[in-house]
Design a protein around this motif. Structure first.
Motif, PDB file in Angstrom:
ATOM      1  N   PRO A   1       0.832  -1.204   0.000  1.00  0.00           N
ATOM      2  CA  PRO A   1       0.000   0.000   0.000  1.00  0.00           C
ATOM      3  C   PRO A   1       0.864   1.251   0.000  1.00  0.00           C
ATOM      4  N   ASP A   2       0.453   2.242  -0.802  1.00  0.00           N
ATOM      5  CA  ASP A   2       1.221   3.479  -0.909  1.00  0.00           C
ATOM      6  C   ASP A   2       0.381   4.713  -0.600  1.00  0.00           C
ATOM      7  N   GLY A   3      -0.802   4.509  -0.025  1.00  0.00           N
ATOM      8  CA  GLY A   3      -1.655   5.629   0.336  1.00  0.00           C
ATOM      9  C   GLY A   3      -2.623   6.051  -0.744  1.00  0.00           C
ATOM     10  N   ALA A   4      -2.511   5.459  -1.922  1.00  0.00           N
ATOM     11  CA  ALA A   4      -3.414   5.791  -3.022  1.00  0.00           C
ATOM     12  C   ALA A   4      -4.466   4.694  -3.180  1.00  0.00           C
ATOM     13  N   ALA A   5      -5.664   5.107  -3.561  1.00  0.00           N
ATOM     14  CA  ALA A   5      -6.750   4.150  -3.771  1.00  0.00           C
ATOM     15  C   ALA A   5      -6.458   3.272  -4.987  1.00  0.00           C
ATOM     16  N   CYS A   6      -7.068   2.103  -5.014  1.00  0.00           N
ATOM     17  CA  CYS A   6      -6.895   1.166  -6.119  1.00  0.00           C
ATOM     18  C   CYS A   6      -8.250   0.927  -6.794  1.00  0.00           C
ATOM     19  N   ASN A   7      -8.328  -0.044  -7.655  1.00  0.00           N
ATOM     20  CA  ASN A   7      -9.593  -0.309  -8.341  1.00  0.00           C
ATOM     21  C   ASN A   7     -10.252  -1.611  -7.869  1.00  0.00           C
ATOM     22  N   TRP A   8      -9.980  -2.030  -6.649  1.00  0.00           N
ATOM     23  CA  TRP A   8     -10.465  -3.301  -6.130  1.00  0.00           C
ATOM     24  C   TRP A   8     -11.967  -3.269  -5.855  1.00  0.00           C
TER      25      TRP A   8
ATOM     26  N   ARG B   1     -23.088 -15.061   4.198  1.00  0.00           N
ATOM     27  CA  ARG B   1     -21.885 -14.277   4.457  1.00  0.00           C
ATOM     28  C   ARG B   1     -21.667 -13.298   3.302  1.00  0.00           C
ATOM     29  N   HIS B   2     -21.467 -12.025   3.649  1.00  0.00           N
ATOM     30  CA  HIS B   2     -21.298 -10.973   2.657  1.00  0.00           C
ATOM     31  C   HIS B   2     -19.949 -10.290   2.868  1.00  0.00           C
ATOM     32  N   PRO B   3     -19.082 -10.318   1.852  1.00  0.00           N
ATOM     33  CA  PRO B   3     -17.781  -9.656   2.000  1.00  0.00           C
ATOM     34  C   PRO B   3     -17.953  -8.151   2.146  1.00  0.00           C
ATOM     35  N   ARG B   4     -17.160  -7.555   3.022  1.00  0.00           N
ATOM     36  CA  ARG B   4     -17.185  -6.103   3.239  1.00  0.00           C
ATOM     37  C   ARG B   4     -15.785  -5.636   3.611  1.00  0.00           C
ATOM     38  N   PHE B   5     -15.525  -4.354   3.347  1.00  0.00           N
ATOM     39  CA  PHE B   5     -14.308  -3.726   3.849  1.00  0.00           C
ATOM     40  C   PHE B   5     -14.470  -3.615   5.359  1.00  0.00           C
TER      41      PHE B   5
ATOM     42  N   PHE C   1     -11.490 -13.038  -7.262  1.00  0.00           N
ATOM     43  CA  PHE C   1     -10.650 -13.383  -6.121  1.00  0.00           C
ATOM     44  C   PHE C   1     -11.262 -12.900  -4.806  1.00  0.00           C
ATOM     45  N   ALA C   2     -11.228 -13.751  -3.811  1.00  0.00           N
ATOM     46  CA  ALA C   2     -11.761 -13.420  -2.484  1.00  0.00           C
ATOM     47  C   ALA C   2     -10.593 -13.103  -1.553  1.00  0.00           C
ATOM     48  N   LEU C   3     -10.133 -11.859  -1.591  1.00  0.00           N
ATOM     49  CA  LEU C   3      -8.994 -11.457  -0.776  1.00  0.00           C
ATOM     50  C   LEU C   3      -9.393 -10.520   0.356  1.00  0.00           C
ATOM     51  N   HIS C   4     -10.672 -10.491   0.673  1.00  0.00           N
ATOM     52  CA  HIS C   4     -11.154  -9.633   1.749  1.00  0.00           C
ATOM     53  C   HIS C   4     -10.844 -10.257   3.109  1.00  0.00           C
ATOM     54  N   LYS C   5     -10.987  -9.450   4.163  1.00  0.00           N
ATOM     55  CA  LYS C   5     -10.664  -9.893   5.515  1.00  0.00           C
ATOM     56  C   LYS C   5     -11.892 -10.008   6.405  1.00  0.00           C
ATOM     57  N   LEU C   6     -13.040  -9.474   5.947  1.00  0.00           N
ATOM     58  CA  LEU C   6     -14.246  -9.431   6.766  1.00  0.00           C
ATOM     59  C   LEU C   6     -15.450  -9.903   5.981  1.00  0.00           C
ATOM     60  N   GLU C   7     -16.278 -10.693   6.659  1.00  0.00           N
ATOM     61  CA  GLU C   7     -17.587 -11.054   6.115  1.00  0.00           C
ATOM     62  C   GLU C   7     -18.634 -10.714   7.154  1.00  0.00           C
ATOM     63  N   VAL C   8     -19.710 -10.063   6.695  1.00  0.00           N
ATOM     64  CA  VAL C   8     -20.827  -9.736   7.564  1.00  0.00           C
ATOM     65  C   VAL C   8     -21.866 -10.837   7.366  1.00  0.00           C
ATOM     66  N   VAL C   9     -22.279 -11.432   8.485  1.00  0.00           N
ATOM     67  CA  VAL C   9     -23.190 -12.571   8.446  1.00  0.00           C
ATOM     68  C   VAL C   9     -24.601 -12.106   8.782  1.00  0.00           C
ATOM     69  N   THR C  10     -25.524 -12.362   7.863  1.00  0.00           N
ATOM     70  CA  THR C  10     -26.915 -11.988   8.083  1.00  0.00           C
ATOM     71  C   THR C  10     -27.610 -13.047   8.933  1.00  0.00           C
TER      72      THR C  10
END
Length: 123
Positions: free
Chosen positions: A73-80, A100-104, A86-95
């Motif tokens: 990371p360099d402080g700039a936003a990306c296009n993710w 399970r729903h991926p979220r930032f 690809f499932a590279l997220h760290k959090l899933e919100v469970v209803t």
């Protein structure tokens, strides 16, 4: 994989103590703190209701023409986006139904406040 219930996720956002336009989440790829205010400024929509579907799901860089995620990371936003292959997220919100729903991940209250102030907002 970290999980939160919808109630826990909403609680983490409310705990930030900022206006809903300034609720802050962290892109799992570029690590930038971003809010609806950023998405609106990037042209993803003209108000909170129009950008809410992207908040915590697509990096603001998707709307600014940013390049792909970088190795470091360099402080700039990306296009993710979490809607890709690809499932590279760290959090899933469970209803309540167990889906399970991926979220930032939500930013900390301090990160959210600092980001809001930097964007010209206030709590």
């Amino acid at each position: 994989m970290k999980t939160m219930t919808v109630t826990e996720f909403h609680g983490a956002l409310i705990a930030q103590g900022v206006k809903r336009e300034d609720l802050a989440l962290i892109c799992p790829m570029c690590q930038t703190v971003q809010s609806a205010t950023d998405l609106i400024a990037a042209g993803a929509g003209s108000n909170f209701d129009e950008v809410e579907k992207y908040l915590g799901f697509s990096c603001v860089g998707r709307f600014t023409g940013a390049g792909t995620p970088r190795k470091d990371p360099d402080g700039a936003a990306c296009n993710w986006t979490l809607g890709g292959l690809f499932a590279l997220h760290k959090l899933e919100v469970v209803t309540e139904d167990g889906k399970r729903h991926p979220r930032f991940e939500p930013a900390t209250p301090d990160q959210a406040m600092q980001h809001a102030l930097k964007q010209g907002g206030a709590a």
